[in-house]
Design a protein around this motif. Structure first.
Motif, mmCIF file in Angstrom:
data_model
loop_
_atom_site.group_PDB
_atom_site.id
_atom_site.type_symbol
_atom_site.label_atom_id
_atom_site.label_comp_id
_atom_site.label_asym_id
_atom_site.label_seq_id
_atom_site.Cartn_x
_atom_site.Cartn_y
_atom_site.Cartn_z
ATOM 1 N N VAL A 511 43.397 52.258 37.149
ATOM 2 C CA VAL A 511 43.772 51.497 38.348
ATOM 3 C C VAL A 511 43.143 50.119 38.207
ATOM 4 O O VAL A 511 41.930 49.994 38.033
ATOM 5 C CB VAL A 511 43.259 52.224 39.613
ATOM 6 C CG1 VAL A 511 43.463 51.366 40.846
ATOM 7 C CG2 VAL A 511 43.978 53.563 39.768
ATOM 8 N N PHE A 512 43.968 49.083 38.218
ATOM 9 C CA PHE A 512 43.462 47.745 37.891
ATOM 10 C C PHE A 512 42.887 47.023 39.101
ATOM 11 O O PHE A 512 43.432 47.096 40.211
ATOM 12 C CB PHE A 512 44.586 46.895 37.280
ATOM 13 C CG PHE A 512 45.174 47.513 36.046
ATOM 14 C CD1 PHE A 512 44.360 47.920 34.992
ATOM 15 C CD2 PHE A 512 46.540 47.712 35.940
ATOM 16 C CE1 PHE A 512 44.904 48.514 33.859
ATOM 17 C CE2 PHE A 512 47.094 48.297 34.808
ATOM 18 C CZ PHE A 512 46.282 48.705 33.767
ATOM 19 N N ASP A 513 41.802 46.300 38.832
ATOM 20 C CA ASP A 513 41.191 45.461 39.874
ATOM 21 C C ASP A 513 42.230 44.492 40.422
ATOM 22 O O ASP A 513 42.968 43.863 39.664
ATOM 23 C CB ASP A 513 40.047 44.628 39.264
ATOM 24 C CG ASP A 513 38.728 45.391 39.263
ATOM 25 O OD1 ASP A 513 38.681 46.496 39.826
ATOM 26 O OD2 ASP A 513 37.748 44.867 38.684
ATOM 27 N N GLY A 514 42.256 44.370 41.741
ATOM 28 C CA GLY A 514 43.147 43.387 42.363
ATOM 29 C C GLY A 514 44.558 43.902 42.562
ATOM 30 O O GLY A 514 45.401 43.198 43.116
ATOM 31 N N GLY A 515 44.843 45.129 42.143
ATOM 32 C CA GLY A 515 46.204 45.662 42.255
ATOM 33 C C GLY A 515 46.421 46.413 43.568
ATOM 34 O O GLY A 515 45.480 46.712 44.310
ATOM 35 N N ALA A 570 51.115 48.851 49.619
ATOM 36 C CA ALA A 570 51.954 47.644 49.700
ATOM 37 C C ALA A 570 52.063 47.068 48.289
ATOM 38 O O ALA A 570 51.150 46.368 47.822
ATOM 39 C CB ALA A 570 51.315 46.627 50.639
ATOM 40 N N PRO A 571 53.147 47.388 47.549
ATOM 41 C CA PRO A 571 53.252 46.912 46.168
ATOM 42 C C PRO A 571 53.157 45.389 46.104
ATOM 43 O O PRO A 571 53.626 44.698 47.008
ATOM 44 C CB PRO A 571 54.631 47.405 45.732
ATOM 45 C CG PRO A 571 54.929 48.552 46.630
ATOM 46 C CD PRO A 571 54.311 48.191 47.946
ATOM 47 N N LEU A 572 52.553 44.900 45.046
ATOM 48 C CA LEU A 572 52.372 43.451 44.853
ATOM 49 C C LEU A 572 53.243 42.981 43.685
ATOM 50 O O LEU A 572 53.542 43.765 42.781
ATOM 51 C CB LEU A 572 50.906 43.156 44.539
ATOM 52 C CG LEU A 572 49.918 43.414 45.677
ATOM 53 C CD1 LEU A 572 48.481 43.320 45.175
ATOM 54 C CD2 LEU A 572 50.154 42.425 46.821
ATOM 55 N N PRO A 573 53.632 41.726 43.694
ATOM 56 C CA PRO A 573 54.437 41.234 42.574
ATOM 57 C C PRO A 573 53.667 41.370 41.261
ATOM 58 O O PRO A 573 52.457 41.109 41.216
ATOM 59 C CB PRO A 573 54.672 39.757 42.902
ATOM 60 C CG PRO A 573 54.320 39.612 44.341
ATOM 61 C CD PRO A 573 53.341 40.688 44.693
ATOM 62 N N ALA A 574 54.366 41.780 40.207
ATOM 63 C CA ALA A 574 53.724 41.913 38.891
ATOM 64 C C ALA A 574 53.130 40.566 38.489
ATOM 65 O O ALA A 574 53.794 39.537 38.626
ATOM 66 C CB ALA A 574 54.743 42.363 37.853
ATOM 67 N N PRO A 575 51.878 40.568 38.032
ATOM 68 C CA PRO A 575 51.263 39.290 37.632
ATOM 69 C C PRO A 575 51.894 38.731 36.360
ATOM 70 O O PRO A 575 52.505 39.475 35.593
ATOM 71 C CB PRO A 575 49.802 39.674 37.389
ATOM 72 C CG PRO A 575 49.822 41.136 37.104
ATOM 73 C CD PRO A 575 50.985 41.713 37.837
ATOM 74 N N ALA A 576 51.750 37.424 36.166
ATOM 75 C CA ALA A 576 52.293 36.784 34.947
ATOM 76 C C ALA A 576 51.305 37.033 33.810
ATOM 77 O O ALA A 576 50.442 36.206 33.514
ATOM 78 C CB ALA A 576 52.496 35.301 35.190
ATOM 79 N N ASP A 577 51.421 38.229 33.194
ATOM 80 C CA ASP A 577 50.437 38.625 32.178
ATOM 81 C C ASP A 577 51.078 38.974 30.840
ATOM 82 O O ASP A 577 50.439 39.507 29.947
ATOM 83 C CB ASP A 577 49.612 39.819 32.690
ATOM 84 C CG ASP A 577 50.478 41.032 33.012
ATOM 85 O OD1 ASP A 577 51.683 41.025 32.698
ATOM 86 O OD2 ASP A 577 49.942 41.999 33.592
#
Ligand code: ZN
Length: 606
Positions: A511-515, A570-577
């Motif tokens: 589980v990623f930080d900030g996700g 609350a899903p978040l937009p996929a980061p530009a990674d």
């Protein structure tokens, strides 16, 4: 002289029988010890735990050996004559670092099987390696780079080593295998594959010959008289371990090149990258070594802040040299590079651990990764390779194409490897500045001793390469190369977690930080059984999330242990990674020349 013998006494029970024999005289107190770890793999593995029924005999009479700690024994009564210590080693670790024995093959690394004698580390050693008894094993052959003294035509018999450390650095494989030979610079190379699967052995040898030659050209010489690639093929697995004159490799079955293969498969590309990596180590870490590795043995951890030099620089060159040797194409290289940049940008831990810290704590962090690893650490392989790339590009740019990291590595070899001089903690940084006449102190501080983002896009730009970071299109999107400049799009809604399919649902591996998953209270180890009351696999889940109105909540039903729980996420937009490279042809001559020289290695006009 310390004389060892080792025999696969009971393949079915996975036991080697080992003995060591040495002259003793009254008044000598002998201490015997097993290494706690194997060089090249920075984790305490306590090999002594696999020793069974150790006993000592002096001139035919049993003598007591007192155990002092987890890996040390002491001879109590004086022995006047020949002391023989014998023991069994349980060998059921199918890894490049271990020992493994069954009815199909035997494999061992010295640190797993050979006791050392305190104070006699510099004495020459001899080892007799025997074939297991029985009809079943008469066809077995043996492969090792230990210098042979008197062996039969299947390789069993008497081998020697200059000292105990040398004895430990030659893995031994026995069984039925496929093999081929080739030469690089007049030096015989042996490729041994422990598999009965049919594959294109000649293709591998032809490709390896080119790769090895490219590496020899980079360092300017090949400081050995024989080399062996030892390969095991397994259902799935991946790993390699470097030695002075050989390497042990493990790869998945689908990485083998099949006969008639036209376009290089990603698995085979990976296999060649692994071979390239381990071969590069014969200079960089086996002969050019950190000073602390020379000063300290393998009884306990040895800390250094410079593993990024030995693993990171090696990881940078392992793929670049595939391109320079002509076994892959430019697009292949940038695909691999894109995946590396993507992996770095998906690890929030890069903001918590510096590259030097990653190296220093390899023993307890990189080698003991848990579910929180992506949030806690950065890999000294991965970030180290990208720092090596930044360093190479910066040297090329600032020296106006006269110099490169290649020049530094050649000097690194001459000054430290060839002379067997340990590399002190600051020596590599000093060497870079000395060879190039350029000051890199602020860059080294930034790259090695801060957690600031690496300035990759800016560096690539000077070489006519555009680096674009885009949101991932799906969980399997690792980036790559595009034919036209990509459009910037918003990211699809995601959970911010790594999932793995299970029969009853989707396991949250990380589980990623900030996700979104972390914000909602989901944890690694939770098993998603339904979302909004529906069971779905990962592609269906990704599609479902992308169809939800912005800022809506989804109900995620999970088992944590045996308890069913529901979390509102609350899903978040996929980061530009996700890294995509664009190699524009519409660039000026200077940029094009820099790019060509970097990729081809044709520089060093100074
Ligand atoms: Zn390595």
């Amino acid at each position: 002289m310390i004389r060892y013998s080792i025999v696969p006494e009971s393949p079915a029970a996975h036991r080697f029988e080992v003995s060591l024999q040495l002259p003793a005289s009254k008044g000598n107190a002998f201490e015997l010890h097993m290494p706690a770890w194997i060089r090249g793999s920075y984790m305490v593995r306590d090999f002594a735990r696999h020793i069974l029924s150790l006993k000592g005999v002096c001139q035919g009479a049993t003598v007591d050996l007192e155990k002092l700690d987890k890996q040390t024994w002491k001879l109590i009564a004086p022995c006047d004559g020949t002391l023989v210590v014998s023991y069994q080693v349980y060998a059921w670790d199918l890894s490049v670092r271990g020992a493994h024995l069954d009815v199909t093959h035997g494999y061992f690394n010295g640190p797993c099987v050979f006791l050392g004698v305190a104070g006699k580390d510099q004495e020459p050693c001899e080892v007799i390696i025997k074939r297991p008894a029985g009809e079943r094993y008469t066809q077995w052959t043996l492969a090792t780079t230990l210098p042979a003294r008197h062996v039969d035509n299947q390789g069993f018999g008497r081998y020697v080593a200059d000292n105990y450390e040398a004895l430990l650095d030659h893995p031994v494989e026995m069984g039925l295998f496929q093999e081929a030979a080739f030469e690089v610079g007049g030096v015989p190379h042996r490729f041994v594959a422990n598999t009965n699967q049919s594959f294109d052995l000649q293709r591998i040898c032809a490709d390896l010959k080119k790769i090895c030659q490219t590496e020899v050209d980079l360092f300017g010489e090949l400081p050995l008289s024989q080399y062996m690639f030892l390969l095991w093929v397994v259902g799935s697995g991946y790993g390699g371990l470097e030695h002075r004159d050989s390497t042990s490799l493990m790869i998945g079955r689908d990485s083998l090149p099949f006969k008639g293969m036209q376009k290089i498969s990603s698995g085979y590309r990976r296999l060649l990258g692994l071979c390239s990596h381990e071969y590069f180590h014969l200079w960089n870490v086996k002969r050019i070594r950190p000073e602390v590795f020379n000063q300290q043995g393998t009884a306990r951890e040895v800390h250094t802040r410079q593993l990024w030099v030995f693993e990171g620089v090696t990881s940078y060159y392992d793929e670049l040299l595939l391109l320079r040797s002509g076994v892959i194409e430019t697009k292949d290289y940038f695909e691999m590079l894109a995946e590396a940049v993507t992996r770095l940008h998906r690890a929030p831990g890069r903001f918590r651990q510096t590259l030097e810290e990653s190296s220093f704590d390899a023993w307890t962090k990189f080698y003991k990764q848990d579910e929180n690893a992506p949030n806690a650490i950065v890999s000294y392989y991965l970030k180290g390779a990208l720092v090596a790339l930044l360093l190479d590009l910066a040297i090329r740019l600032r020296s106006e194409g006269r110099l490169s990291l290649d020049r530094v590595m050649r000097e690194f070899w001459h000054r430290f490897g060839k002379t067997d001089t340990g590399v002190t903690e600051s020596a590599f940084e000093q060497l870079v500045e000395e060879v190039t006449g350029l000051n890199f102190s602020s860059e080294f501080d930034l790259w090695l001793r801060t957690t600031d983002e690496l300035p990759l896009a800016e560096a690539f730009k000077e070489f006519g390469v555009e680096l674009h970071l885009l949101p991932a299109k799906s969980h399997s999107d690792l980036g790559g190369v595009v034919d036209a400049r990509p459009e910037i799009e918003g990211g699809k809604p995601v959970l911010g977690a790594k999932l793995e399919p299970r029969p009853s649902g989707l396991l949250l591996l990380q589980v990623f930080d900030g996700g979104a998953a972390q914000a909602a209270g989901l944890s690694a180890g939770d098993e998603i059984v339904a979302v909004d009351g529906l069971r779905m696999e990962q592609p269906a889940l990704e599609a479902y999330l992308s169809q939800q109105p912005a800022e809506s909540l989804v109900h995620v039903h999970v088992f944590r242990g045996d308890e069913l729980m529901t979390f509102k996420v609350a899903p978040l937009p996929a980061p530009a990674d996700t890294c995509w490279f664009f190699l524009s042809e519409d660039i000026d001559a200077a940029h094009l020349q820099r790019r060509t020289e970097w990729l081809s290695g044709h520089v060093d006009r100074g």
